[in-house]
Design an enzyme around this catalytic site. Structure first.
Site, short mmCIF file in Angstrom:
data_model
loop_
_atom_site.label_atom_id
_atom_site.label_comp_id
_atom_site.label_asym_id
_atom_site.label_seq_id
_atom_site.Cartn_x
_atom_site.Cartn_y
_atom_site.Cartn_z
N ALA A 66 0.85 -1.19 0.00
CA ALA A 66 0.00 0.00 0.00
C ALA A 66 0.89 1.24 0.00
O ALA A 66 2.05 1.20 0.40
CB ALA A 66 -0.91 0.01 1.22
N GLY A 112 -0.37 -5.16 1.04
CA GLY A 112 -1.60 -5.10 0.26
C GLY A 112 -1.48 -5.75 -1.10
O GLY A 112 -2.47 -6.21 -1.67
N GLU A 115 -2.04 -9.38 -0.47
CA GLU A 115 -3.46 -9.52 -0.15
C GLU A 115 -4.31 -9.43 -1.41
O GLU A 115 -5.31 -10.14 -1.55
CB GLU A 115 -3.86 -8.45 0.87
CG GLU A 115 -3.25 -8.72 2.25
CD GLU A 115 -3.50 -7.60 3.23
OE1 GLU A 115 -4.12 -7.86 4.28
OE2 GLU A 115 -3.07 -6.46 2.96
N GLU A 135 3.53 -6.01 7.55
CA GLU A 135 2.84 -4.94 8.28
C GLU A 135 3.28 -4.77 9.73
O GLU A 135 3.29 -3.65 10.25
CB GLU A 135 1.32 -5.17 8.23
CG GLU A 135 0.67 -4.84 6.89
CD GLU A 135 0.70 -6.01 5.91
OE1 GLU A 135 -0.01 -5.94 4.89
OE2 GLU A 135 1.43 -7.00 6.17
#
Length: 260
Positions: A66, A112, A115, A135
C-alpha cells in the site's frame, strides 16, 4: 474504459488488468483501488470477458504494498474505515467475482499487494517474485484480508510464522507452501497464465461462476458449503449451457457456450 493507474487489454475473451504505477512499484493508493473496483465491476458485466488476468507493470513488482504516505497520519477511526472500504469495494469483490481472476505475480507482492493476489482465485508467479506481509514492522497488521486468506492457503501455523516474523518468501518457497500454483521464468509468465486462462475460457461461464461461488462458500463460516453446492448443481440444469454441453458431448463435438 479509461484509467490513470491501470491498463486494460482485451483479447479473445481474456482481459488483462495491469496496475501501472511503475515509479511506485505499483503500490496501491486510494485512486488505484477505486479504479480497480470500477474495472472489475465493469468486466464482471461484460459478456465478452470470460477470464481476467491481474498483473503489475514491468518485471520488478506485482504490487509492492500500500502507499504508506496516504495513511501515515491516520487515527483509529480513519484506519478502520480504510480497511473496511478496501474489503468492500475491491478485495471481497475480486474474491467473489463471478468470472475467474488469475493473479500473474511478477516480482514483489508485499502487504496489500500479496493480499490483492490472494483475493484472486489462484496465482501464478514469476521466478523473481518475493511475497510477504511485513505490516508488523510498521506497527500494523494486514488489513486487507491477509490474516484470513493466508491461513486458508498455507495453514494456520505457517501463516502465523509468516505474519508474525514478517518473513518474505521466494517464489519457490511460496510454491512449496501452497501460496502459488506454479512458478515460471519471468519472460514466460503472461504466456503461461494466458494459456491457463484460455483453457478456462472454453468452459461454461455459468458453471464457472457457480463453481467459484460454491468453493468460496466452503470457507465462509456463515454458509453451508454443501447446500450451496447442491443448489448450484441444480441451478446448472436450467441453463442453456448445460443443454449445449451435454448435447455436444453426446454428438462428439466441442461445445459452444453462450453463458445463458
Amino acid at each position: 474504459m479509461a484509467f490513470e493507474n491501470i491498463l486494460i487489454e482485451d483479447q479473445n475473451g481474456l482481459t488483462t488488468v495491469t496496475i501501472n504505477r511503475p515509479d511506485k512499484l505499483n503500490a496501491l493508493n486510494k485512486a488505484t483501488i477505486k479504479e480497480l473496483s470500477e474495472a472489475f465491476t465493469q468486466l464482471e458485466n461484460d459478456d465478452t470477458t470470460r477470464v481476467i488476468i491481474l498483473t503489475g507493470s514491468g518485471t520488478k513488482s506485482f504490487v509492492a504494498g500500500a502507499d504508506i504516505s496516504e495513511f501515515a497520519d491516520f487515527d483509529e477511526e480513519q484506519g478502520t474505515a480504510l480497511a473496511a472500504t478496501g474489503h468492500d469495494i475491491l478485495f471481497n469483490l475480486i474474491e467473489n467475482l463471478r468470472k475467474p481472476v488469475i493473479a500473474a505475480v511478477n516480482g514483489f507482492a508485499l502487504g496489500g499487494g500479496l493480499e490483492l493476489a490472494m483475493a484472486c482465485h489462484f496465482r501464478i508467479a514469476s521466478d523473481n517474485s518475493k511475497m510477504g506481509l511485513p505490516e508488523v514492522t510498521l506497527g500494523l497488521i494486514p488489513g486487507y484480508g491477509g490474516t484470513q486468506r493466508l491461513p486458508q492457503l498455507v495453514g494456520k501455523g505457517k501463516a502465523m510464522e509468516m505474519i508474525l516474523s514478517a518473513t518474505m518468501l521466494t517464489a519457490d518457497e511460496a510454491l512449496q507452501w501452497g501460496l502459488v500454483n506454479q512458478v515460471v521464468p519471468q519472460e514466460q509468465l503472461l504466456e503461461t497464465v494466458s494459456g491457463i486462462a484460455q483453457k478456462i475460457a472454453k468452459n461454461a461461464p455459468l458453471a464457472l461462476s457457480k463453481a467459484i461461488e460454491t468453493v468460496n462458500a466452503g470457507f465462509n463460516k456463515d454458509s453451508d458449503g454443501f447446500m450451496t453446492e447442491v443448489r448450484a448443481f441444480g441451478y446448472c440444469f436450467a441453463t442453456e449451457d448445460f443443454k449445449e454441453g451435454t448435447t455436444a458431448f453426446l454428438e462428439k463435438r466441442k461445445p459452444s457456450f453462450n453463458g445463458k
